[in-house]
Motif scaffolding. Structure first.
Motif, PDB file in Angstrom:
ATOM      1  N   PRO A  96       0.836  -1.197   0.000  1.00 28.76           N
ATOM      2  CA  PRO A  96       0.000   0.000   0.000  1.00 28.76           C
ATOM      3  C   PRO A  96       0.877   1.256   0.000  1.00 28.76           C
ATOM      4  CG  PRO A  96      -0.625  -1.490   1.787  1.00 28.76           C
ATOM      5  CD  PRO A  96       0.592  -2.062   1.160  1.00 28.76           C
ATOM      6  N   GLY A  97       0.496   2.230  -0.799  1.00 31.38           N
ATOM      7  CA  GLY A  97       1.203   3.512  -0.795  1.00 31.38           C
ATOM      8  C   GLY A  97       2.483   3.527  -1.605  1.00 31.38           C
ATOM      9  N   ILE A  98       2.791   2.445  -2.307  1.00 26.61           N
ATOM     10  CA  ILE A  98       4.046   2.391  -3.043  1.00 26.61           C
ATOM     11  C   ILE A  98       3.920   3.166  -4.368  1.00 26.61           C
ATOM     12  CG2 ILE A  98       3.739   0.266  -4.429  1.00 26.61           C
ATOM     13  CD1 ILE A  98       6.760   0.977  -2.235  1.00 26.61           C
ATOM     14  N   GLY A  99       2.689   3.330  -4.849  1.00 27.14           N
ATOM     15  CA  GLY A  99       2.485   4.114  -6.073  1.00 27.14           C
ATOM     16  C   GLY A  99       1.800   3.360  -7.201  1.00 27.14           C
ATOM     17  N   LYS A 100       1.069   2.291  -6.882  1.00 25.30           N
ATOM     18  CA  LYS A 100       0.391   1.509  -7.927  1.00 25.30           C
ATOM     19  C   LYS A 100      -0.657   2.347  -8.653  1.00 25.30           C
ATOM     20  CE  LYS A 100      -1.085  -1.535  -4.946  1.00 25.30           C
ATOM     21  NZ  LYS A 100      -0.488  -0.950  -3.735  1.00 25.30           N
ATOM     22  N   SER A 101      -1.476   3.058  -7.865  1.00 20.16           N
ATOM     23  CA  SER A 101      -2.538   3.840  -8.498  1.00 20.16           C
ATOM     24  C   SER A 101      -1.940   4.950  -9.352  1.00 20.16           C
ATOM     25  CB  SER A 101      -3.463   4.435  -7.448  1.00 20.16           C
ATOM     26  OG  SER A 101      -4.005   3.413  -6.647  1.00 20.16           O
ATOM     27  N   THR A 102      -0.856   5.537  -8.857  1.00 18.10           N
ATOM     28  CA  THR A 102      -0.183   6.588  -9.615  1.00 18.10           C
ATOM     29  C   THR A 102       0.349   6.027 -10.938  1.00 18.10           C
ATOM     30  OG1 THR A 102       0.484   7.544  -7.507  1.00 18.10           O
ATOM     31  CG2 THR A 102       1.612   8.355  -9.465  1.00 18.10           C
ATOM     32  N   LEU A 103       1.045   4.889 -10.860  1.00 18.46           N
ATOM     33  CA  LEU A 103       1.601   4.264 -12.057  1.00 18.46           C
ATOM     34  C   LEU A 103       0.509   3.939 -13.071  1.00 18.46           C
ATOM     35  CD1 LEU A 103       4.078   2.816 -13.464  1.00 18.46           C
ATOM     36  CD2 LEU A 103       3.227   0.725 -12.410  1.00 18.46           C
ATOM     37  N   MET A 132      -8.546  14.508  -9.136  1.00 17.36           N
ATOM     38  CA  MET A 132      -7.624  15.435  -8.474  1.00 17.36           C
ATOM     39  C   MET A 132      -6.180  14.984  -8.692  1.00 17.36           C
ATOM     40  SD  MET A 132      -8.684  16.714  -4.748  1.00 17.36           S
ATOM     41  CE  MET A 132      -7.660  15.686  -3.747  1.00 17.36           C
ATOM     42  N   ARG A 133      -5.971  13.668  -8.562  1.00 17.66           N
ATOM     43  CA  ARG A 133      -4.630  13.136  -8.782  1.00 17.66           C
ATOM     44  C   ARG A 133      -4.215  13.343 -10.242  1.00 17.66           C
ATOM     45  NH1 ARG A 133      -3.028   7.226  -7.008  1.00 17.66           N
ATOM     46  NH2 ARG A 133      -4.047   8.108  -5.204  1.00 17.66           N
ATOM     47  N   ALA A 134      -5.153  13.128 -11.165  1.00 17.29           N
ATOM     48  CA  ALA A 134      -4.848  13.298 -12.585  1.00 17.29           C
ATOM     49  C   ALA A 134      -4.424  14.741 -12.855  1.00 17.29           C
ATOM     50  CB  ALA A 134      -6.062  12.931 -13.434  1.00 17.29           C
ATOM     51  N   GLU A 264      11.234   6.793 -10.711  1.00 16.34           N
ATOM     52  CA  GLU A 264      11.537   7.626  -9.553  1.00 16.34           C
ATOM     53  C   GLU A 264      10.257   8.353  -9.182  1.00 16.34           C
ATOM     54  OE1 GLU A 264      14.816  11.057  -8.455  1.00 16.34           O
ATOM     55  OE2 GLU A 264      14.798  10.139 -10.425  1.00 16.34           O
ATOM     56  N   MET A 265       9.888   8.302  -7.896  1.00 12.19           N
ATOM     57  CA  MET A 265       8.672   9.001  -7.457  1.00 12.19           C
ATOM     58  C   MET A 265       9.014  10.462  -7.218  1.00 12.19           C
ATOM     59  SD  MET A 265       5.454   8.840  -6.799  1.00 12.19           S
ATOM     60  CE  MET A 265       4.550   7.417  -6.219  1.00 12.19           C
ATOM     61  N   THR A 266       8.382  11.331  -7.972  1.00 11.07           N
ATOM     62  CA  THR A 266       8.647  12.760  -7.813  1.00 11.07           C
ATOM     63  C   THR A 266       7.358  13.455  -7.365  1.00 11.07           C
ATOM     64  OG1 THR A 266       7.948  13.375 -10.024  1.00 11.07           O
ATOM     65  CG2 THR A 266      10.208  12.624  -9.797  1.00 11.07           C
ATOM     66  N   GLY A 267       7.434  14.738  -7.161  1.00 11.02           N
ATOM     67  CA  GLY A 267       6.246  15.499  -6.780  1.00 11.02           C
ATOM     68  C   GLY A 267       5.183  15.485  -7.869  1.00 11.02           C
ATOM     69  N   ALA A 268       5.591  15.207  -9.103  1.00 10.85           N
ATOM     70  CA  ALA A 268       4.638  15.180 -10.209  1.00 10.85           C
ATOM     71  C   ALA A 268       4.517  13.771 -10.765  1.00 10.85           C
ATOM     72  CB  ALA A 268       5.068  16.158 -11.292  1.00 10.85           C
ATOM     73  N   GLY A 269       4.484  12.797  -9.874  1.00 10.70           N
ATOM     74  CA  GLY A 269       4.255  11.421 -10.308  1.00 10.70           C
ATOM     75  C   GLY A 269       5.536  10.663 -10.573  1.00 10.70           C
ATOM     76  N   LEU A 270       5.405   9.526 -11.286  1.00 13.70           N
ATOM     77  CA  LEU A 270       6.550   8.663 -11.519  1.00 13.70           C
ATOM     78  C   LEU A 270       7.290   9.085 -12.779  1.00 13.70           C
ATOM     79  CD1 LEU A 270       4.588   5.490 -10.600  1.00 13.70           C
ATOM     80  CD2 LEU A 270       6.686   6.186  -9.459  1.00 13.70           C
TER      81      LEU A 270
HETATM   82  P1  TYD Z   1      -0.496   5.597  -4.645  1.00 16.36           P
HETATM   83  O1  TYD Z   1      -0.393   5.548  -6.107  1.00 16.36           O
HETATM   84  O2  TYD Z   1      -1.797   6.077  -4.062  1.00 16.36           O
HETATM   85  O3  TYD Z   1      -0.128   4.205  -3.984  1.00 16.36           O
HETATM   86  P2  TYD Z   1      -0.923   2.822  -3.993  1.00 16.36           P
HETATM   87  O4  TYD Z   1      -1.998   2.895  -5.009  1.00 16.36           O
HETATM   88  O5  TYD Z   1       0.146   1.798  -4.329  1.00 16.36           O
HETATM   89  O6  TYD Z   1      -1.440   2.621  -2.613  1.00 16.36           O
HETATM   90  O7  TYD Z   1       0.716   6.503  -4.160  1.00 16.36           O
HETATM   91  C1  TYD Z   1       0.705   7.037  -2.914  1.00 16.36           C
HETATM   92  C2  TYD Z   1       2.005   7.702  -2.565  1.00 16.36           C
HETATM   93  O8  TYD Z   1       2.706   8.293  -3.628  1.00 16.36           O
HETATM   94  C3  TYD Z   1       1.717   8.790  -1.598  1.00 16.36           C
HETATM   95  O9  TYD Z   1       2.380   8.473  -0.391  1.00 16.36           O
HETATM   96  C4  TYD Z   1       2.197  10.041  -2.212  1.00 16.36           C
HETATM   97  C5  TYD Z   1       3.079   9.613  -3.303  1.00 16.36           C
HETATM   98  N1  TYD Z   1       2.979  10.476  -4.491  1.00 16.36           N
HETATM   99  C6  TYD Z   1       4.022  11.313  -4.829  1.00 16.36           C
HETATM  100  O10 TYD Z   1       5.059  11.354  -4.166  1.00 16.36           O
HETATM  101  N2  TYD Z   1       3.912  12.093  -5.946  1.00 16.36           N
HETATM  102  C7  TYD Z   1       2.813  12.094  -6.718  1.00 16.36           C
HETATM  103  O11 TYD Z   1       2.752  12.823  -7.735  1.00 16.36           O
HETATM  104  C8  TYD Z   1       1.713  11.235  -6.343  1.00 16.36           C
HETATM  105  C9  TYD Z   1       0.453  11.206  -7.145  1.00 16.36           C
HETATM  106  C10 TYD Z   1       1.846  10.445  -5.227  1.00 16.36           C
END
Ligand code: TYD
Ligand code: MG
Length: 453
Positions: A96-103, A132-134, A264-270
């Motif tokens: 959880p929170g690793i960035g799956k939804s973002t990816l 909002m995330r988009a 790389e996870m950045t402020g503007a996504g991966l």
């Molecule tokens: P998320 O994709 O919600 O994770 P999952 O679906 O795997 O649970 O990502 C959540 C984390 O990513 C959250 O802790 C914040 C971080 N994040 C960033 O650092 N930058 C970003 O642009 C976004 C969208 C998330």
């Protein structure tokens, strides 16, 4: 009355009675009672009633398979085996929170922009949250269609009507199939939902990507059988504290397994990382005892990574063996071989081994690099700078050459390394200027580089 039915949540084997340990896979506490996929176990065998004769074809058909869809995110396309295969079912697991939804939102937007009709179904977040995330990711204008829904029947009906090319289900644990009598997230719900979605993909030609949560011990929550059902299983890994994220294919019916994509996870996504070796070595300072650069291969790509070892006198009667990013059993084996074959004991010493950057290595070719790091830490003696190490160690203390020697050396040269330690016997690399040192066995290696053994 039908007999109660029990099944193992790890391997999916079924039993007529409960027991503490699964006889099939040996896991403990995985057997539970479940409501089956269909109405229940058949009361008779298939019997005399005839089925329908299945149409057979031969291997050489002249249908050309539909082309793979590429997202343009190279790190993702490569892990998929060169793009998305139509009618395929893909499972993406991760903490959880690793960035799956973002990816997957970024992937959805990329595929949609390439003209693939894409639907994103979120069972965890409201549409407004996804929007909002988009917006934050700068993807608000991508032609992705959104739904916040968990009812699988409604989702499948929608898909039949909309006929997208790709649907993303975030996550499989939130899906609810109303024909199964248990709560969302339970083993039988996850199994039934994954089964429905996979067969739906095969029947309609729509590609399905499912997100799967991971349990504490790193398995995708829910029955192992889900991994068998789908065509491709990807894991999204990384350390919470680090910004690096690795997408790894552990199973792929349409490409190489063990392929990795680095982000790389950045402020503007991966963001894609196109040169992972440079990234993994970026935190490396001056050569110090215990630090060794391993020239590895991940999937089809060479990756250089730093291994760090620390060896210190132990205050405990049972010394510690702590490993991050490598297999603990394999470390024990290397320590045993060093002791038995080279007479270098680690008894009474705590041993810590870390793969820098949060990468997980599974290649046996890392053996020699691990041994080098351990010895270097133990003897407090750094290896020569600008040297990479790779090779497999056998129990006899012999060294075995690793595959793809040439690719490893080329990558090392590209990053400015000038020498390599690798077992004799492997193919020598034409076209690199790297000075190769080739010990024939572990004793020779220890003698040459650490003056002991
Ligand atoms: P998320 O994709 O919600 O994770 P999952 O679906 O795997 O649970 O990502 C959540 C984390 O990513 C959250 O802790 C914040 C971080 N994040 C960033 O650092 N930058 C970003 O642009 C976004 C969208 C998330
Ligand atoms: Mg999520």
């Amino acid at each position: 009355m039908a007999k109660p039915s029990f099944s193992c949540s790890a391997c999916g084997a079924s039993f007529t009675k409960w027991s503490g340990r699964c006889e099939d896979c040996g896991e403990w506490n995985t057997i539970g009672q479940y409501a089956g996929l269909s109405v229940g176990p058949a009361k008779t065998s298939l019997g005399a009633k005839r089925g329908r004769a299945v149409t057979l074809t031969d291997l050489a058909s002249d249908e050309t398979p539909p082309p793979r869809a590429c997202s343009g995110i190279d790190e993702l396309d490569r892990v998929l085996g060169g793009g998305l295969v139509p009618a395929s079912a893909i499972l993406v697991g991760g903490d959880p929170g690793i960035g799956k939804s973002t990816l997957l939102l970024q992937a959805a937007a990329a595929f949609a922009r390439k003209g693939l009709k894409t639907l994103y179904v979120s069972g965890e977040e409201a549409s407004a949250q996804v929007r909002m995330r988009a917006r934050r990711l700068g993807l608000a204008d991508a032609p992705v269609q959104l739904a916040a829904e968990t009812n699988l029947r409604d989702i499948l009906t929608t898909l039949e009507a909309e006929k997208p090319g790709l649907v993303i289900i975030d996550s499989i644990q939130t899906m609810w199939a109303d024909n199964v009598d248990s709560a969302p997230g339970s083993v039988s719900q996850v199994r039934a939902s994954a089964h429905e979605l996979t067969t739906f993909a095969k029947r309609t030609g729509i590609s399905v990507i499912m997100v799967g949560h991971v349990t504490k011990d790193g398995q995708i929550a829910g029955p192992r059988v889900v991994e068998h059902m789908v065509d491709t299983v990807l894991y999204f890994e990384g350390e919470r504290g680090h910004q690096f994220r690795i997408l790894r294919s552990v199973k792929n019916r349409f490409g190489a397994a063990d392929e990795i994509g680095v982000f790389e996870m950045t402020g503007a996504g991966l963001a894609e990382v196109t040169n992972p070796s440079a990234l993994f070595l970026s935190e490396r300072g001056t050569p110090s005892p215990g630090s060794v650069v391993f020239a590895g291969i991940e999937g089809t790509r060479p990756v250089l990574v730093e291994l760090q070892a620390l060896v210190a006198p132990s205050p405990h009667s049972q010394p510690r063996r702590t490993v991050v990013g490598w297999d603990g059993g394999r470390l024990a084996m290397i320590l045993a071989v060093l002791e038995a074959r080279c007479g270098i004991p680690f008894a009474g010493l705590d041993v810590y081994l870390n793969v820098a950057g949060g990468l997980k290595i599974s290649e046996p070719a890392a053996d020699l690099a691990v041994a080098a790091a351990l010895l270097s830490a133990r003897e407090d003696q750094a290896l020569p700078a600008d040297t990479v190490v790779f090779g497999e160690i056998s129990l006899s203390g012999a060294l075995r050459p690793a595959s793809q020697t040439e690719n490893r050396l080329k990558e090392a040269q590209k990053l400015g390394f000038t020498s390599a330690i690798a077992p004799a016997g492997g193919k020598t690399a034409a076209g690199t200027d790297i000075a190769l040192k080739r010990p024939s066995d572990l004793v020779g290696f220890v003698g040459e580089f650490f003056g002991a053994g």
